[in-house]
Design a protein around this motif. Structure first.
Motif, mmCIF file in Angstrom:
data_model
loop_
_atom_site.group_PDB
_atom_site.id
_atom_site.type_symbol
_atom_site.label_atom_id
_atom_site.label_comp_id
_atom_site.label_asym_id
_atom_site.label_seq_id
_atom_site.Cartn_x
_atom_site.Cartn_y
_atom_site.Cartn_z
ATOM 1 N N ALA A 327 0.856 -1.181 0.000
ATOM 2 C CA ALA A 327 0.000 0.000 0.000
ATOM 3 C C ALA A 327 0.891 1.230 0.000
ATOM 4 O O ALA A 327 1.832 1.328 0.796
ATOM 5 N N VAL A 328 0.604 2.177 -0.899
ATOM 6 C CA VAL A 328 1.489 3.320 -1.108
ATOM 7 C C VAL A 328 0.697 4.610 -0.945
ATOM 8 O O VAL A 328 -0.387 4.764 -1.517
ATOM 9 N N ALA A 329 1.250 5.547 -0.176
ATOM 10 C CA ALA A 329 0.650 6.873 -0.026
ATOM 11 C C ALA A 329 1.753 7.912 -0.159
ATOM 12 O O ALA A 329 2.825 7.786 0.441
ATOM 13 N N SER A 330 1.486 8.932 -0.961
ATOM 14 C CA SER A 330 2.488 9.954 -1.238
ATOM 15 C C SER A 330 1.992 11.311 -0.758
ATOM 16 O O SER A 330 0.809 11.649 -0.915
ATOM 17 N N ALA A 331 2.884 12.088 -0.145
ATOM 18 C CA ALA A 331 2.559 13.419 0.342
ATOM 19 C C ALA A 331 3.668 14.376 -0.090
ATOM 20 O O ALA A 331 4.734 13.944 -0.540
ATOM 21 N N PRO A 332 3.455 15.699 0.033
ATOM 22 C CA PRO A 332 4.473 16.644 -0.426
ATOM 23 C C PRO A 332 5.846 16.440 0.213
ATOM 24 O O PRO A 332 6.859 16.615 -0.442
ATOM 25 N N LEU A 333 5.889 16.071 1.482
ATOM 26 C CA LEU A 333 7.172 15.923 2.159
ATOM 27 C C LEU A 333 7.455 14.493 2.599
ATOM 28 O O LEU A 333 8.615 14.090 2.695
ATOM 29 N N VAL A 334 6.424 13.739 2.894
ATOM 30 C CA VAL A 334 6.594 12.407 3.469
ATOM 31 C C VAL A 334 5.920 11.378 2.572
ATOM 32 O O VAL A 334 4.781 11.566 2.144
ATOM 33 N N ASN A 335 6.621 10.298 2.298
ATOM 34 C CA ASN A 335 6.037 9.175 1.584
ATOM 35 C C ASN A 335 5.950 7.972 2.517
ATOM 36 O O ASN A 335 6.753 7.823 3.446
ATOM 37 N N LEU A 336 4.949 7.119 2.265
ATOM 38 C CA LEU A 336 4.669 6.003 3.159
ATOM 39 C C LEU A 336 4.343 4.764 2.341
ATOM 40 O O LEU A 336 3.585 4.845 1.377
ATOM 41 N N VAL A 337 4.926 3.640 2.741
ATOM 42 C CA VAL A 337 4.666 2.362 2.091
ATOM 43 C C VAL A 337 4.471 1.294 3.161
ATOM 44 O O VAL A 337 5.242 1.216 4.119
ATOM 45 N N LEU A 338 3.430 0.498 3.014
ATOM 46 C CA LEU A 338 3.195 -0.669 3.862
ATOM 47 C C LEU A 338 3.353 -1.917 3.013
ATOM 48 O O LEU A 338 2.806 -1.992 1.909
ATOM 49 N N VAL A 339 4.114 -2.884 3.501
ATOM 50 C CA VAL A 339 4.416 -4.090 2.731
ATOM 51 C C VAL A 339 4.058 -5.330 3.541
ATOM 52 O O VAL A 339 4.485 -5.475 4.694
ATOM 53 N N GLN A 340 3.264 -6.200 2.945
ATOM 54 C CA GLN A 340 2.943 -7.500 3.524
ATOM 55 C C GLN A 340 3.568 -8.585 2.642
ATOM 56 O O GLN A 340 3.053 -8.890 1.571
ATOM 57 N N PRO A 341 4.713 -9.172 3.071
ATOM 58 C CA PRO A 341 5.346 -10.218 2.254
ATOM 59 C C PRO A 341 4.525 -11.505 2.260
ATOM 60 O O PRO A 341 3.791 -11.798 3.208
ATOM 61 N N ASN A 342 4.664 -12.267 1.190
ATOM 62 C CA ASN A 342 3.998 -13.568 1.136
ATOM 63 C C ASN A 342 4.630 -14.576 2.084
ATOM 64 O O ASN A 342 3.962 -15.514 2.544
ATOM 65 N N THR A 343 5.919 -14.381 2.392
ATOM 66 C CA THR A 343 6.660 -15.383 3.165
ATOM 67 C C THR A 343 6.820 -15.020 4.633
ATOM 68 O O THR A 343 7.525 -15.724 5.358
ATOM 69 N N SER A 344 6.197 -13.920 5.081
ATOM 70 C CA SER A 344 6.352 -13.502 6.477
ATOM 71 C C SER A 344 5.015 -13.027 7.011
ATOM 72 O O SER A 344 4.242 -12.377 6.305
ATOM 73 N N PRO A 345 4.704 -13.319 8.299
ATOM 74 C CA PRO A 345 3.444 -12.835 8.873
ATOM 75 C C PRO A 345 3.521 -11.370 9.299
ATOM 76 O O PRO A 345 2.498 -10.752 9.591
ATOM 77 N N ASP A 346 4.728 -10.816 9.337
ATOM 78 C CA ASP A 346 4.894 -9.425 9.760
ATOM 79 C C ASP A 346 4.549 -8.466 8.617
ATOM 80 O O ASP A 346 4.485 -8.853 7.451
#
Length: 374
Positions: A327-346
């Protein structure tokens, strides 16, 4: 009543009303006066601002931010700071002894710093919380947006290689202020420029504007509307409990909110070409440095899955790739990415002052192999 007497009464009221009108216009008139400051070099002004940290001062400040990040419930205390106006009353006796009240239509939340201990007053709950011990890890708070605190942090994080230049003086909080522009040396930073105006006599920062790349408008601006030197008063800096108010205590880790759910995943030594630097806690990886850096936080399965779901529901873009979901969200100063790997529960949260493409590359590397991302 004699005609002459009535005329005198009416004249007195005209004088009173005129006086009130003049008093109301004083702040506007003061801001319209030309600003005049002594001649500085950029480095002299920078040093003056850094030297202002130990000043005792008080004031009223407002910040205005327009980041547009998705409103994640787990970060509900942070979202209002990054979108909209934050109103603050400020008192500082020393860098580790201050008070900042955040004002809203619903009431106020007051933060008191007393050495290593912090006290937070919630007027809605009528509850004072004592947090005993240094907060090594915490979420951003309104006190971080006070012009004096933000300006010093920007200068320190920009580093010695940043480009400094002078700006035309301005009238801020009714006084002349000298201007300093800071441009990060690295083109990979999302910050193009930070402008600071400070009182020339004390170095107290009065106004800060931060610009993203390619934008003519600041993504974040914060300024004092009133500010000046202050003689510290114990009554102001000591939390006072009124009738019916409650008091509770906690530890910094218990007060960290969603940050309590960080996992101890081993993070790689480099990501997307950025080397991992020092971090106050092992659960957070910091890559790059200063105003060109990003953090990686590893959340436990339950919390991480909820963060990812909340981000997608709030409008973050979803990217599906071979090794997981992003999941990707972009802002003027800060960018944010959330990643759920297939091989990890974290779930990995990547956030920082670098481009969206950089965070996507780092997130994909983590999903492919959390221990060997490059």
């Amino acid at each position: 009543m004699r005609p002459g007497h009535a005329w005198h009464v009416g004249w007195r009221w005209i004088v009173v009303l005129t006086g009130v009108a003049v008093l109301c216009c004083l702040p506007i008139l003061a801001s319209a006066l030309p600003a005049s400051v002594p001649r500085f070099t950029p480095r002299q002004l920078e040093n003056l601002i850094l030297g202002s940290q130990r000043l005792s001062f008080a004031g009223y400040a407002e910040s205005d931010a327009d980041f547009g990040l998705p409103p994640l419930p787990a970060f509900s205390t942070v979202t209002p700071l990054l979108d909209g106006v934050t109103r603050m009353r400020v008192w500082q006796a020393a860098p580790d002894h201050w008070r900042v009240d955040t004002l809203s239509d619903a009431g106020e939340n007051d933060t008191y710093q007393v050495g290593d201990n912090t006290f937070v007053w919630d007027s809605g709950e009528q509850l004072l919380t004592g947090i005993y011990g240094p907060e090594v890890i915490r979420l951003p708070r309104a006190a971080d947006l006070v012009p004096a605190a933000l300006a010093v942090r920007l200068i320190e994080e920009a580093g010695p290689d940043a480009e400094l230049s002078l700006l035309p003086p301005q009238r801020v909080a009714g006084q002349s202020a000298a201007g300093l522009a800071i441009r990060p040396a690295s083109p990979q930073s999302t910050i193009a420029r930070a402008d600071i105006w400070a009182a020339p006599g004390t170095g107290l920062p009065l106004r800060v504007e931060i610009f993203g790349r390619g934008s003519a408008q600041p993504a974040l601006e914060t300024q004092f509307l009133q500010a000046g030197r202050w003689t510290p008063s114990g009554d102001v800096l000591t939390p006072q409990l009124g009738p019916g108010a409650g008091f509770t205590t906690t530890t910094p880790s218990a007060f960290a909110g969603v940050l309590q759910s960080l996992d101890d995943e081993v993070l790689p030594g480099s990501l997307a070409g950025f080397a991992r630097g020092r971090s106050p806690v092992p659960q957070i990886g910091v890559y790059g440095g200063g105003l060109t850096s990003f953090a990686v936080l590893t959340f436990t399965p339950g919390t991480g899955a909820q963060l990812l779901s909340d981000a997608l529901n709030a409008g973050a873009a979803q990217l599906a790739f071979r090794d997981g979901t992003m999941a990707v969200a972009s802002a003027p100063l800060v960018n944010l990415v959330l990643v759920q790997p297939n091989t990890s529960p974290d779930t990995f949260l990547l956030v920082g002052l670098v481009s969206q493409a950089t965070l996507e590359q780092a997130g994909a590397a983590l999903a492919a192999d959390p221990d060997q991302g490059q």
